[in-house]
Design an enzyme around this catalytic site. Structure first.
Site, PDB file in Angstrom:
ATOM      1  N   HIS A 314      13.396  51.042 -24.067  1.00 24.62           N
ATOM      2  CA  HIS A 314      12.623  52.232 -23.677  1.00 24.62           C
ATOM      3  C   HIS A 314      11.162  51.800 -23.496  1.00 24.62           C
ATOM      4  CE1 HIS A 314      11.534  56.299 -23.202  1.00 24.62           C
ATOM      5  NE2 HIS A 314      11.596  56.748 -24.447  1.00 24.62           N
ATOM      6  N   HIS A 353      17.526  52.073 -14.450  1.00 24.98           N
ATOM      7  CA  HIS A 353      17.102  53.302 -15.104  1.00 24.98           C
ATOM      8  C   HIS A 353      18.296  54.218 -15.208  1.00 24.98           C
ATOM      9  CE1 HIS A 353      14.727  56.838 -16.056  1.00 24.98           C
ATOM     10  NE2 HIS A 353      13.744  56.001 -16.332  1.00 24.98           N
ATOM     11  N   ASP A 409       8.102  50.114 -15.798  1.00 23.71           N
ATOM     12  CA  ASP A 409       7.622  49.046 -16.669  1.00 23.71           C
ATOM     13  C   ASP A 409       7.504  47.698 -15.979  1.00 23.71           C
ATOM     14  OD1 ASP A 409       7.268  50.477 -19.015  1.00 23.71           O
ATOM     15  OD2 ASP A 409       9.442  50.555 -19.300  1.00 23.71           O
TER      16      ASP A 409
HETATM   17  N1  ACO Z   1      19.627  43.834 -15.654  1.00 18.25           N
HETATM   18  C1  ACO Z   1      20.885  43.479 -15.349  1.00 18.25           C
HETATM   19  N2  ACO Z   1      21.924  44.329 -15.314  1.00 18.25           N
HETATM   20  C2  ACO Z   1      21.673  45.610 -15.583  1.00 18.25           C
HETATM   21  C3  ACO Z   1      20.381  46.080 -15.905  1.00 18.25           C
HETATM   22  C4  ACO Z   1      19.327  45.128 -15.914  1.00 18.25           C
HETATM   23  N3  ACO Z   1      18.092  45.501 -16.201  1.00 18.25           N
HETATM   24  N4  ACO Z   1      20.434  47.413 -16.143  1.00 18.25           N
HETATM   25  C5  ACO Z   1      21.700  47.755 -15.970  1.00 18.25           C
HETATM   26  N5  ACO Z   1      22.456  46.689 -15.643  1.00 18.25           N
HETATM   27  C6  ACO Z   1      23.881  46.666 -15.311  1.00 18.25           C
HETATM   28  C7  ACO Z   1      24.726  46.768 -16.566  1.00 18.25           C
HETATM   29  O1  ACO Z   1      25.043  45.497 -17.084  1.00 18.25           O
HETATM   30  C8  ACO Z   1      25.918  47.501 -16.026  1.00 18.25           C
HETATM   31  O2  ACO Z   1      26.711  46.585 -15.312  1.00 18.25           O
HETATM   32  P1  ACO Z   1      28.343  46.674 -15.387  1.00 18.25           P
HETATM   33  O3  ACO Z   1      28.662  47.981 -14.726  1.00 18.25           O
HETATM   34  O4  ACO Z   1      28.807  45.475 -14.657  1.00 18.25           O
HETATM   35  O5  ACO Z   1      28.682  46.671 -16.844  1.00 18.25           O
HETATM   36  C9  ACO Z   1      25.335  48.473 -15.014  1.00 18.25           C
HETATM   37  O6  ACO Z   1      24.137  47.840 -14.553  1.00 18.25           O
HETATM   38  C10 ACO Z   1      25.016  49.838 -15.584  1.00 18.25           C
HETATM   39  O7  ACO Z   1      24.161  49.636 -16.722  1.00 18.25           O
HETATM   40  P2  ACO Z   1      24.070  50.618 -17.950  1.00 18.25           P
HETATM   41  O8  ACO Z   1      23.600  49.848 -19.141  1.00 18.25           O
HETATM   42  O9  ACO Z   1      25.352  51.398 -18.062  1.00 18.25           O
HETATM   43  O10 ACO Z   1      22.959  51.626 -17.460  1.00 18.25           O
HETATM   44  P3  ACO Z   1      22.190  52.637 -18.397  1.00 18.25           P
HETATM   45  O11 ACO Z   1      21.869  53.796 -17.550  1.00 18.25           O
HETATM   46  O12 ACO Z   1      22.926  52.899 -19.663  1.00 18.25           O
HETATM   47  O13 ACO Z   1      20.890  51.809 -18.790  1.00 18.25           O
HETATM   48  C11 ACO Z   1      18.696  51.002 -18.913  1.00 18.25           C
HETATM   49  C12 ACO Z   1      19.622  52.083 -18.337  1.00 18.25           C
HETATM   50  C13 ACO Z   1      18.817  51.001 -20.457  1.00 18.25           C
HETATM   51  C14 ACO Z   1      17.250  51.363 -18.551  1.00 18.25           C
HETATM   52  C15 ACO Z   1      19.114  49.632 -18.326  1.00 18.25           C
HETATM   53  O14 ACO Z   1      19.011  49.656 -16.921  1.00 18.25           O
HETATM   54  C16 ACO Z   1      18.289  48.479 -18.911  1.00 18.25           C
HETATM   55  O15 ACO Z   1      18.632  47.984 -19.979  1.00 18.25           O
HETATM   56  N6  ACO Z   1      17.194  48.071 -18.215  1.00 18.25           N
HETATM   57  C17 ACO Z   1      16.325  47.023 -18.732  1.00 18.25           C
HETATM   58  C18 ACO Z   1      15.373  47.602 -19.749  1.00 18.25           C
HETATM   59  C19 ACO Z   1      14.299  48.457 -19.122  1.00 18.25           C
HETATM   60  O16 ACO Z   1      13.661  48.079 -18.138  1.00 18.25           O
HETATM   61  N7  ACO Z   1      14.073  49.638 -19.726  1.00 18.25           N
HETATM   62  C20 ACO Z   1      13.004  50.550 -19.286  1.00 18.25           C
HETATM   63  C21 ACO Z   1      13.592  51.833 -18.772  1.00 18.25           C
HETATM   64  S1  ACO Z   1      12.292  52.855 -18.180  1.00 18.25           S
HETATM   65  C22 ACO Z   1      11.656  53.540 -19.576  1.00 18.25           C
HETATM   66  O17 ACO Z   1      12.218  53.677 -20.596  1.00 18.25           O
HETATM   67  C23 ACO Z   1      10.275  53.932 -19.466  1.00 18.25           C
END
Ligand code: ACO
Length: 478
Positions: A314, A353, A409
């Site tokens: 987050h 996201h 971010d």
């Molecule tokens: N890098 C690589 N793969 C990713 C990423 C990433 N940053 N984010 C999602 N994925 C992939 C997952 O591995 C998953 O793949 P799969 O279907 O093969 O298993 C798919 O995309 C869906 O991902 P989820 O984790 O189900 O997506 P969710 O909506 O739960 O997660 C999150 C959102 C937590 C923001 C995620 O994208 C992430 O971890 N991003 C990196 C951290 C980040 O930048 N957070 C800031 C968010 S903005 C904020 O809070 C202000």
């Protein structure tokens, strides 16, 4: 047996007066595949109405669940039972991926189209034409202020920048290398003991006073946590400076008689604060509402929200982005890193996201102000790595198929670093503006007659009842 006469029942009669609409759902919910077996009989032709008709094949009964604003009420599922002593059907939704927990009039997001609006105003316009304190007023009061209203609001917040001297002692108690976010969480919780009047959460005047105090003191607490980690003396606010100018003053002033913030940096910080002020029901806002629903004071609830923001998925993500860029180290190592992400060894931080399945509109604006800051402070050497990561990721099937785009971010950390903030201050810089959003959401929750103490259900998967064994009769599980 069920005391419900017709097979079709409705919970509509329990509804209260019309409520504001929730945001339309941008994404169609995914559905489980149809079960094998006999095909369900074709439903009788129904007249068109806003209702979901559900047949429970365990009992053969059919229910009609009203649809309002694109939602069904989860409690309406409870009437679906197999026997009178059955608790009723629950919906299972870890991470609230498809559950609206409230109705809100504050922030609208369309993640598919990349739209973000506060109280109806597009984020792009607010970033360009408003400033953080005006935006905070908008979030909390629902309308943009008139000139006298803004003057009074700004005065009231600036009047509350100072901290009780005992808070300084509290911060001095932390180790020299304590994370500023840990200090902030603790100091916010401690503030509740300084303002016991904040427990009067039903008194609008008391709530207003806490708004001024919290929005004002956040920058002082943030600056003190930074000064403590550097072993620098604390700097008091200067009443001639703006909100962001004062924050820069309390953070960076050294021996100069008067600190004058650079106007480009002051403006950049203002824009970043506007962009981060609210983002509807994210993890920390959910924490604010959930903890606040126990009717605790807003300082304790904000401490909880700040703790939620601390996590790397987050508010800790921009810190994680900088660490990732440093680890990659050079532009030509980007393809190798992308392969690691695709193998699942790590995530591309600052990408993806839960809501945005398109370019985060805040990331677009941030990219523009980054150029202005780099002009003043020199180009951040990590920028080239970030641009290369973005270029490759936006073309790569892995990221395209999963709709992973840069989020807020991805670039904000580079700007913060260029202004002079160390990476561990990044989540603190997020918490400062998000305070106004948390408070707006908290007040909305308090005034919403639909809201109750947050208390989810669970699907229990543990042991059935078993006998307690004296310790001498127990053996370690193999
Ligand atoms: N890098 C690589 N793969 C990713 C990423 C990433 N940053 N984010 C999602 N994925 C992939 C997952 O591995 C998953 O793949 P799969 O279907 O093969 O298993 C798919 O995309 C869906 O991902 P989820 O984790 O189900 O997506 P969710 O909506 O739960 O997660 C999150 C959102 C937590 C923001 C995620 O994208 C992430 O971890 N991003 C990196 C951290 C980040 O930048 N957070 C800031 C968010 S903005 C904020 O809070 C202000």
């Amino acid at each position: 047996m069920l005391q419900r006469s017709p097979e079709v029942s409705s919970a509509e009669s329990r509804r209260s007066e019309p409520r504001p609409a929730v945001n339309p759902k941008p994404e169609a919910p995914s559905r489980p595949p149809a079960k094998e077996g006999k095909p369900a009989p074709a439903p009788p032709p129904a007249e068109k109405r806003d209702a979901l008709v559900v047949t429970d094949h365990r009992t053969g009964k059919t229910y009609e669940l009203p649809i309002r604003d694109g939602t069904i009420r989860a409690v309406d599922l409870r009437q679906i039972k197999i026997s009178t002593d059955d608790f009723g059907l629950l919906s299972y939704d870890p991470g609230f991926a498809n559950t609206a927990s409230c109705r809100s009039r504050i922030t609208f997001i369309d993640g598919e189209k990349g739209i973000l609006r506060y109280r109806g105003y597009p984020i792009e316009e607010l970033a360009e034409r408003s400033n953080y304190l005006e935006t905070a007023y908008l979030l909390l009061r629902g309308e943009l202020p008139t000139a006298p209203q803004l003057e009074q609001w700004t005065f009231d917040i600036h009047h509350h920048l100072l901290l009780h001297e005992n808070i300084k002692k509290l911060i001095e108690g932390f180790r020299y290398d304590a994370h500023p976010m840990g200090m902030l969480v603790s100091a916010l919780a401690a503030l509740s003991t300084f303002y016991p009047d904040a427990k009067q959460i039903d008194d609008p005047a008391s709530r207003d006073l806490q708004f001024y105090r919290l929005i004002g003191k956040l920058i002082t607490l943030a600056a003190y946590s930074y000064r403590h980690s550097r072993g620098l003396p604390y700097v008091y606010p200067d009443s001639d400076l703006s909100y962001t100018g004062n924050f820069l003053n309390m953070t960076f002033r050294m021996t100069e008689l008067r600190y004058r913030p650079h106007p480009v940096l002051e403006k950049a910080l203002n824009v970043l604060f506007v962009l981060h002020a609210d983002h509807e029901q994210n993890c920390s806002t959910n924490a604010m509402r959930s903890v606040g629903s126990s009717r605790v004071d807003p300082y304790s609830a904000i401490a909880a929200a700040t703790a939620a923001l601390y996590g790397p998925l987050h508010g800790g993500a921009n810190e994680a982005v900088l660490k990732m860029l440093k680890e990659i180290g050079a532009k030509d190592r980007v393809p190798e890193f992308i392969q690691k992400v695709k193998r699942g060894d790590c995530r591309l931080m600052g990408f993806g996201h839960r809501v945005y399945k398109n370019y985060d509109p805040r990331a677009r604006i941030i990219k523009q102000i980054a150029d202005e800051v780099f002009e003043v402070r020199g180009r951040n050497p990590l920028l080239d790595i970030a641009l290369e990561l973005e270029r490759i990721a936006l073309e790569d099937r892995y990221f395209v198929d999963r709709k992973l785009y840069p989020n807020v971010d991805f670039y904000s950390g580079l700007i913060y670093q260029s202004i002079g903030f160390p990476v561990d201050m990044f989540p603190v810089l997020f918490a400062i503006p998000r305070t106004s959003g948390w408070l707006a959401q908290w007040e909305e929750m308090l005034l919403d007659p639909d809201q109750k103490i947050a208390r989810p259900r669970q699907v229990y998967e543990g042991s059935e009842e078993r006998r307690f064994l004296p310790i001498e009769d127990r053996s370690a599980p193999s």
